[in-house]
Design an enzyme around this catalytic site. Structure first.
Site, PDB file in Angstrom:
ATOM      1  N   CYS A   1      33.829  49.196  35.663  1.00  0.00           N
ATOM      2  CA  CYS A   1      33.538  48.331  34.524  1.00  0.00           C
ATOM      3  C   CYS A   1      32.201  48.719  33.916  1.00  0.00           C
ATOM      4  O   CYS A   1      31.236  48.961  34.641  1.00  0.00           O
ATOM      5  CB  CYS A   1      33.504  46.869  34.974  1.00  0.00           C
ATOM      6  SG  CYS A   1      33.200  45.700  33.648  1.00  0.00           S
TER       7      CYS A   1
ATOM      8  N   HIS B   1      42.401  43.736  33.087  1.00  0.00           N
ATOM      9  CA  HIS B   1      40.956  43.813  33.332  1.00  0.00           C
ATOM     10  C   HIS B   1      40.193  43.181  32.166  1.00  0.00           C
ATOM     11  O   HIS B   1      39.302  42.345  32.362  1.00  0.00           O
ATOM     12  CB  HIS B   1      40.565  45.282  33.525  1.00  0.00           C
ATOM     13  CG  HIS B   1      39.103  45.517  33.700  1.00  0.00           C
ATOM     14  ND1 HIS B   1      38.569  45.900  34.909  1.00  0.00           N
ATOM     15  CD2 HIS B   1      38.064  45.447  32.828  1.00  0.00           C
ATOM     16  CE1 HIS B   1      37.253  46.046  34.762  1.00  0.00           C
ATOM     17  NE2 HIS B   1      36.927  45.783  33.504  1.00  0.00           N
ATOM     18  N   GLU B   2      40.542  43.587  30.946  1.00  0.00           N
ATOM     19  CA  GLU B   2      39.840  43.053  29.768  1.00  0.00           C
ATOM     20  C   GLU B   2      40.155  41.574  29.562  1.00  0.00           C
ATOM     21  O   GLU B   2      39.279  40.792  29.186  1.00  0.00           O
ATOM     22  CB  GLU B   2      40.202  43.862  28.511  1.00  0.00           C
ATOM     23  CG  GLU B   2      39.880  45.343  28.588  1.00  0.00           C
ATOM     24  CD  GLU B   2      38.460  45.673  29.024  1.00  0.00           C
ATOM     25  OE1 GLU B   2      37.538  44.857  28.785  1.00  0.00           O
ATOM     26  OE2 GLU B   2      38.260  46.743  29.625  1.00  0.00           O
TER      27      GLU B   2
ATOM     28  N   HIS C   1      37.907  39.389  31.438  1.00  0.00           N
ATOM     29  CA  HIS C   1      36.578  39.216  30.833  1.00  0.00           C
ATOM     30  C   HIS C   1      36.533  37.987  29.923  1.00  0.00           C
ATOM     31  O   HIS C   1      35.479  37.363  29.781  1.00  0.00           O
ATOM     32  CB  HIS C   1      36.185  40.451  30.010  1.00  0.00           C
ATOM     33  CG  HIS C   1      35.563  41.541  30.811  1.00  0.00           C
ATOM     34  ND1 HIS C   1      34.393  41.383  31.525  1.00  0.00           N
ATOM     35  CD2 HIS C   1      35.939  42.823  31.002  1.00  0.00           C
ATOM     36  CE1 HIS C   1      34.074  42.512  32.119  1.00  0.00           C
ATOM     37  NE2 HIS C   1      35.014  43.411  31.823  1.00  0.00           N
TER      38      HIS C   1
END
Length: 177
Positions: free
Chosen positions: A103, A145-146, A149
């Site tokens: 990341c 993953h994003e 966030h």
């Protein structure tokens, strides 16, 4: 087309990375359009394959998925950088695959992270069109993953075993070749 600016990437410990981002309400807002261009440029410059707005101190539900081979991900597939606004995961496979992630906000660390192999997603593109698609493998991993966030979750939170965390240097020596 507006000019691109490289943005500072927030690092682990910055409170914005642990917050929940709010929805984008006006897709045509010049600030949102500029943010999209800046996220694409910043991610490319940092050798990322994705980047979320909270990583550049903008707490909105927007990220870029931009899979392409680079120094950090030499075996990545290639796709056009895609802005995904107010994204949602609407379905996923039962199959979960563990693979290595890094990341831009957690420099120097890689972790073995379990993710769904296949996901069905909805999002709005930068023009405000609603899109629905099925993503698999590495691109599905980038999306998940994003997406994390946007809810204040970092990949290190999903690592199941502390031994599944290694340095970027070890990753490049042991995993990449």
């Amino acid at each position: 087309m507006s000019s691109e600016t490289f943005l500072n990437i927030c690092q682990i410990g910055d409170a914005i990375l642990r917050g929940s981002a709010g929805p984008v309400t006006n897709f045509q807002d010049k600030r949102i359009q500029q943010l999209i261009d800046n996220l694409i440029a910043t991610g490319r410059q940092a050798n990322g394959v994705g980047i979320a707005a909270p990583q550049v101190a903008e707490s909105v539900r927007l990220f870029i998925v931009a899979s392409r081979p680079n120094l950090r991900y030499p075996h990545a597939s290639t796709m056009e950088p895609t802005a995904m606004i107010n994204p949602q995961i609407i379905a996923h496979s039962d199959e979960i695959v563990k693979d290595w992630e890094g990341c831009l906000s957690v420099p120097g660390v890689r972790g073995l992270v379990p993710r769904f192999k296949t996901i069905e997603v909805e999002y709005f593109d930068r023009k405000g069109n609603k899109c629905r698609q099925q993503l698999t493998d590495f691109v599905a991993r980038i999306f998940q993953h994003e997406y994390d966030h946007l809810d204040g979750i970092l990949f290190i939170d999903r690592v199941e075993n502390p031994e599944d965390l290694i340095s970027e240097e070890e990753y490049q020596k042991r995993i990449v070749p």
